[in-house]
Write an enzyme that holds these catalytic residues in place. Structure first.
Site, mmCIF file in Angstrom:
data_model
loop_
_atom_site.group_PDB
_atom_site.id
_atom_site.type_symbol
_atom_site.label_atom_id
_atom_site.label_comp_id
_atom_site.label_asym_id
_atom_site.label_seq_id
_atom_site.Cartn_x
_atom_site.Cartn_y
_atom_site.Cartn_z
ATOM 1 N N LYS A 177 -53.570 -20.689 -49.708
ATOM 2 C CA LYS A 177 -52.087 -20.568 -49.354
ATOM 3 C C LYS A 177 -51.085 -21.129 -50.292
ATOM 4 C CE LYS A 177 -48.099 -21.979 -47.331
ATOM 5 N NZ LYS A 177 -47.146 -23.080 -47.603
ATOM 6 N N ASP A 204 -49.972 -17.892 -44.633
ATOM 7 C CA ASP A 204 -49.391 -19.356 -43.779
ATOM 8 C C ASP A 204 -49.405 -18.985 -42.187
ATOM 9 O OD1 ASP A 204 -46.819 -18.457 -43.080
ATOM 10 O OD2 ASP A 204 -46.506 -18.457 -45.169
#
Length: 210
Positions: A121, A139
DNA sequence: CTCCCGATAT
DNA sequence: ATATCAGGAG
């Protein structure tokens, strides 16, 4: 409507609703972006921005962080939560930046994820926002919204990333993720999403069902 | 799968 | 009181 047709429509609606999206973390250098993103895990960007405003005056480069006192750095970032892990990771990450990358932030997924505290991420956000590469940033918002819309049925972030990479044009991937975050904060919240006023409800499989 | 963890909204 | 916040590591 096929998935790709829905993505096309989705893009049209998101561009209308969220035309000016960008990363909501404050930073002035690639290193600051990397550190701020690491700290944003399970913490609001607003809180991270409060911390970094003073943090980045105290620690100005990778060397400063690499030589930081652990207990002192813990206190500096305490309000971000998970502060012991984050402080340890920041120090280890910056030591490796010094030892292996000349103090600069690298620009590949492999190099970025070799850094402490840096998963896919965070790496994707750096690759996209700093280096302008195609990036799907999965996310909590991206995952929740992609699932609700019906673009994926997976729960594992890496699988969600692969699903989105397949069906979203590469030049739109990063932008869409930023729009998902904006949408996730304002409308498609984790609890009590505002489906009645949702600008993309016509392409959402879960409209009114969350 | 579990742990890390303070701040905030509901 | 409880869920959630731009996750990552063991």
């Amino acid at each position: 409507m096929t998935k790709k047709e829905r993505v096309l429509k989705l893009r049209e609606l998101l561009d209308k609703a969220y035309p000016d999206v960008k990363c909501s973390l404050n930073y002035t250098t690639p290193l600051e972006m990397l550190i701020a993103t690491q700290m944003s895990a399970q913490c609001t960007d607003a809180r991270v921005n409060i911390i970094t405003e003073t943090l980045f005056k105290k620690y100005r480069n990778a060397e400063d962080f690499a030589n930081a006192d652990y207990d002192e750095l813990c206190e500096d970032i305490k309000s971000a939560g998970f502060y012991r892990n984050k402080a340890k990771n920041i120090i280890l990450c910056c030591q490796r930046l010094i030892d292996v990358y000349g103090g600069e932030v690298p620009d590949t997924m492999e190099d970025l994820t070799s850094l402490a505290g840096t998963g896919r991420k965070t790496a994707n956000l750096v690759l996209g926002d700093i280096f302008g590469k195609p990036a799907v940033v999965v996310d909590t918002h991206c995952k929740r919204i992609a699932k609700r819309i019906g673009l994926t049925t997976n729960d594992d972030p890496t699988k969600v990333e692969m699903d989105l990479k397949k069906i979203v044009p590469s030049d739109y991937q990063l932008r869409m993720c930023h729009q998902f975050v904006a949408h996730g904060r304002a409308v498609c919240t984790a609890r009590n999403p505002k489906c009645a006023v949702c600008p993309i409800k016509e392409v959402c499989k879960s409209a009114g069902k969350c």
